[in-house]
Design an enzyme around this catalytic site. Structure first.
Site: not given
Length: 460
Positions: A241-243, A248, A250-251, A253, A275
């Site tokens: 997972i990557l914002v 980032q 800022k909600g 994720g 994982e």
């Protein structure tokens, strides 16, 4: 036999000069992180701008040589720009001179291609052109994706989109995102874009340019693997997972997590797991799940019972400290209803116990004892006081990292008779440090959950 004598020395001649031998200094190299700057830019005006967004890679050194250094360059400076529009990249390499100082000269082109692959363009002019020629890159890539949720407001228009490997442009899109995964996700490796069990979930925002044309930007994404679960179900496991860094905190994720939770429940999968989650992500995940679990009657009833048992009397007066665990039927109800597995539910469970203490100060000592007892059993084992095999490191000059003694001790026998370094923390000290970290984490999550609950009540 007499020795042959040479001519007599002439004292008037100058002494013979000795030849001086010089040694060139060995090239110490420069760490990649000290000479490389990477910027994420959304327009050609941001290239070379002083306020461009600078990325903070997790480990640049791992891409260069065995020791993470670059050799053979004097005054080396590498500036890399990555487009958040098309995810093309361009590297500007500047240096004063090159010379082999004993370690060779690092092939910078091949090293950078390890990270950026085919996204690395040859010239700056070509890179600048991508901001116009590839303006609709994201929009074209997601055109055959499935829109799962749409969240519009006065300031943004965000969509969550699912794309399955092999059935859409998910593979080509992910291939362009891999460099950012390598740079920003600790310990990440690329997923198999040919495996249809992989699914991409993208968070995309619609934008309007100065001419009134609509285009899309990628805010973040996650990669999930769908496992088969006998007899007719599946399990979802979040792998990456990557914002993107500019978006980032800022909600977004949390919004991705909410989308995934909705997918898991609506499609009635067996469970939804993660994982090896990083600490920050696990913190957000637990906050989200605690709020979801609060709505289940079975959880609320189980928490009330556990809190009642904890506050009934001082645990220090009891022969053993209870774990106050939820019943198996509650754990199963949580999995069936919310697709939260047992491991994650137990992470949330201690937060619920803490939230139920009133006043907290009166029962905090007992609560910490329960957490400590649970962690001791999980880490050391329930039978830590009984006999068993013991492995102890011992000093040795022969491969020190592989020197140890194994023996079997009886119940009650001292498990260690080998002197240890007094400067190293004892097992009890290490455990106490972990307990303190866990209790602080529980407090932080509980505070955020309470603030969210209060804001919901006030707005209703």
């Amino acid at each position: 036999m007499g020795q042959k004598k040479g001519p007599p020395a002439d004292d008037t001649l100058e002494p013979k000069k000795r030849r001086r031998v010089g040694f060139s200094s060995v090239d110490a190299g420069v760490e990649a992180k000290d000479c490389i700057k990477i910027y994420l830019v959304s327009s050609k005006e941001e290239v070379d701008a002083a306020n461009s967004f600078c990325l903070d890679p997790v480990d640049l050194n791992s891409f260069f040589e065995e020791d993470g250094k670059i050799y053979g360059y004097k005054g080396l400076k590498i500036t890399i720009w990555v487009s958040s529009i098309s995810f093309d990249a361009y590297a500007d390499i500047a240096f004063e001179s090159t010379a082999d100082g004993g370690k060779g000269i690092t092939d910078l082109k091949s090293a950078l291609e390890k990270i950026f692959g085919e996204t690395l363009v040859a010239s700056k002019e070509e890179f600048l052109q991508t901001f116009s020629t590839q303006r609709n890159f994201i929009r074209s890539m997601i055109s055959d994706g499935e829109v799962l949720q749409h969240k519009a407001s006065s300031t943004s228009d965000v969509e969550a989109i699912r794309m399955v490997m092999g059935k859409s442009a998910a593979g080509p899109l992910y291939s362009r995102l891999v460099p950012l995964v390598f740079l920003l996700v600790d310990g990440a490796s690329a997923i198999d874009v040919l495996d249809p069990c992989w699914e991409l979930y993208l968070l995309v925002e619609k934008k309007t340019d100065e001419q009134g044309d609509i285009y899309n930007i990628l805010l973040g994404f996650t990669a999930l693997y769908r496992f088969y679960h006998y007899p007719d179900s599946s399990r979802l496991r979040l792998s990456q997972i990557l914002v993107l860094p500019p978006y980032q905190h800022k909600g977004y994720g949390r919004y991705i997590l909410e989308v995934l939770n909705h997918v898991a429940v609506s499609e009635d999968v067996y469970d939804f797991t993660v994982e090896e989650p990083l600490d920050y992500f696990q913190h957000v995940r637990t906050c989200v799940d605690v709020l979801r679990l609060q709505k289940l009657d079975s959880v609320r009833n189980a928490v009330n019972l556990a809190v009642s048992n904890l506050t009934r009397g001082k645990l220090s007066k009891k022969t053993s400290i209870p774990r106050l665990m939820p019943a198996t039927r509650v754990i199963e109800d949580v999995r069936k209803s919310l697709k939260i597995n047992k491991k994650q539910f137990l992470q949330c469970w201690e937060v619920f116990i803490y939230l139920g203490l009133d006043p907290v100060s009166k029962y905090m000592e007992d609560f910490v004892s329960i957490v400590s007892n649970r962690m001791k059993e999980d880490i050391i084992g329930k039978e830590s006081g009984t006999g068993g095999k013991q492995v102890i490191e011992v000093p040795s000059e022969y491969i020190p990292e592989m020197s140890f003694v194994m023996f079997k001790s009886s119940a009650g026998e001292a498990t260690s008779t080998v002197q240890v370094d007094e400067n190293k923390p004892t097992q009890a000290e290490q455990l106490q440090e972990l307990v303190d970290e866990r209790v602080n984490e529980i407090k932080s999550i509980a505070e955020k959950v309470s603030q969210h609950s209060t804001s919901v009540v006030e707005s209703s």
